[in-house]
Design a protein around this motif. Structure first.
Motif, PDB file in Angstrom:
ATOM      1  N   PRO A  67      62.225  67.557  21.602  1.00  0.00           N
ATOM      2  CA  PRO A  67      61.567  68.310  22.274  1.00  0.00           C
ATOM      3  C   PRO A  67      62.017  69.036  23.471  1.00  0.00           C
ATOM      4  CG  PRO A  67      60.871  66.191  23.033  1.00  0.00           C
ATOM      5  CD  PRO A  67      61.659  66.133  21.712  1.00  0.00           C
ATOM      6  N   GLN A 222      51.184  64.073  23.610  1.00  0.00           N
ATOM      7  CA  GLN A 222      52.725  64.065  23.756  1.00  0.00           C
ATOM      8  C   GLN A 222      53.346  65.140  24.140  1.00  0.00           C
ATOM      9  OE1 GLN A 222      54.349  60.706  23.486  1.00  0.00           O
ATOM     10  NE2 GLN A 222      55.786  62.274  24.455  1.00  0.00           N
ATOM     11  N   SER A 223      52.891  66.386  23.487  1.00  0.00           N
ATOM     12  CA  SER A 223      53.473  67.722  23.859  1.00  0.00           C
ATOM     13  C   SER A 223      53.499  67.879  25.299  1.00  0.00           C
ATOM     14  CB  SER A 223      52.954  68.718  22.948  1.00  0.00           C
ATOM     15  OG  SER A 223      53.404  68.561  21.651  1.00  0.00           O
ATOM     16  N   ASP A 226      55.798  65.795  27.251  1.00  0.00           N
ATOM     17  CA  ASP A 226      57.174  66.310  27.054  1.00  0.00           C
ATOM     18  C   ASP A 226      57.292  67.385  27.973  1.00  0.00           C
ATOM     19  OD1 ASP A 226      57.816  64.345  25.274  1.00  0.00           O
ATOM     20  OD2 ASP A 226      57.253  65.670  23.665  1.00  0.00           O
ATOM     21  N   ARG A 229      58.135  66.499  31.409  1.00  0.00           N
ATOM     22  CA  ARG A 229      59.291  66.061  31.513  1.00  0.00           C
ATOM     23  C   ARG A 229      60.542  67.332  31.644  1.00  0.00           C
ATOM     24  NH1 ARG A 229      60.965  63.840  26.745  1.00  0.00           N
ATOM     25  NH2 ARG A 229      62.848  63.002  27.820  1.00  0.00           N
TER      26      ARG A 229
END
Length: 234
Positions: A67, A222-223, A226, A229
């Motif tokens: 990602p 989750q995206s 990500d 982050r």
């Protein structure tokens, strides 16, 4: 992704620093974007994240497990080339922000939305000097342009890498305010994702959880994580 091959062909992944930023190399061959531009990262932290993704590939290269690399490619090949357009598109979420559209009933859902969303609207008012107004129903009601202006300016001031991450934070949550709250650490990222899902979670509680919908929500979550982050490493 550059140096693309269906199977891993490199043995060593390294990070180097230069005048323009940090780069990642596969056996001394600099990684490039899909458009063949140099993959130059703004921070060493991001470069090491990208390097770790490439180093984690085993036999076949799987972009779905990379990602940060995908985000960097998007920042360089897409966002940097149309920064103003992307910023304007994201800022427009403020005029129809998820947090401003409330249920009329049942009272438990009304209370849940108010408890979760009102504090964030208050936080945004403190950050930007004006409060977005909540309403009941789904019909669009424009927000005060004077309230939206500082938020719009803040989006335009982001770097291409920040804006690439912010795109996912806003579009996945449906909220400019939640995007800013994630970027500025107003709440922890898991809490913010949960706040974006109040309506969906309510429906699941009433009618049961759909397996496909739950799987799709997991991918989006989750995206979202990500993207946080990536933003922090920018």
């Amino acid at each position: 992704m550059s140096d693309w091959a269906p199977k891993r062909f490199w043995k060593e992944v390294t990070v180097t620093a230069g005048e323009a930023g940090h780069s990642v190399a596969l056996d001394s061959r600099p990684v490039r974007t899909p458009a063949k531009r140099p993959l130059v990262l703004p921070t060493e932290a991001m470069a090491r994240m990208v390097a770790a993704e490439w180093d984690a590939q085993v036999e076949k290269v799987d972009p779905s497990t990379m990602p940060v690399t995908r985000g960097a490619n998007a920042a360089i090949d897409k966002v940097a080339l149309q920064h103003a357009e992307v910023a304007e598109m994201l800022a427009a979420y403020g005029d129809s922000d998820l947090l401003c559209y409330r249920a009329e009933a049942p009272q438990e859902l009304v209370s849940r939305q108010a408890a979760g969303w009102d504090p964030l609207l208050d936080w945004a008012a403190g950050e930007f000097g004006g409060r977005l107004q909540a309403q009941t129903g789904v019909m669009h009601q424009p927000q005060d342009a004077a309230v939206l202006a500082p938020m719009t300016q803040a989006v335009h001031q982001m770097s291409p890498f920040q804006l690439a991450a912010f795109h996912d934070l806003v579009s996945l949550s449906g909220s400019l305010v939640l995007g800013f709250a994630a970027a500025r650490n107003a709440r922890d990222i898991d809490t913010l994702w949960a706040l974006s899902r109040i309506d969906e979670d309510w429906q699941a509680e009433q009618w049961g959880e759909d397996e496909e919908a739950a799987e799709a929500a997991g991918i989006k979550r989750q995206s979202f994580l990500d993207a946080k982050r990536f933003f922090d490493a920018s």
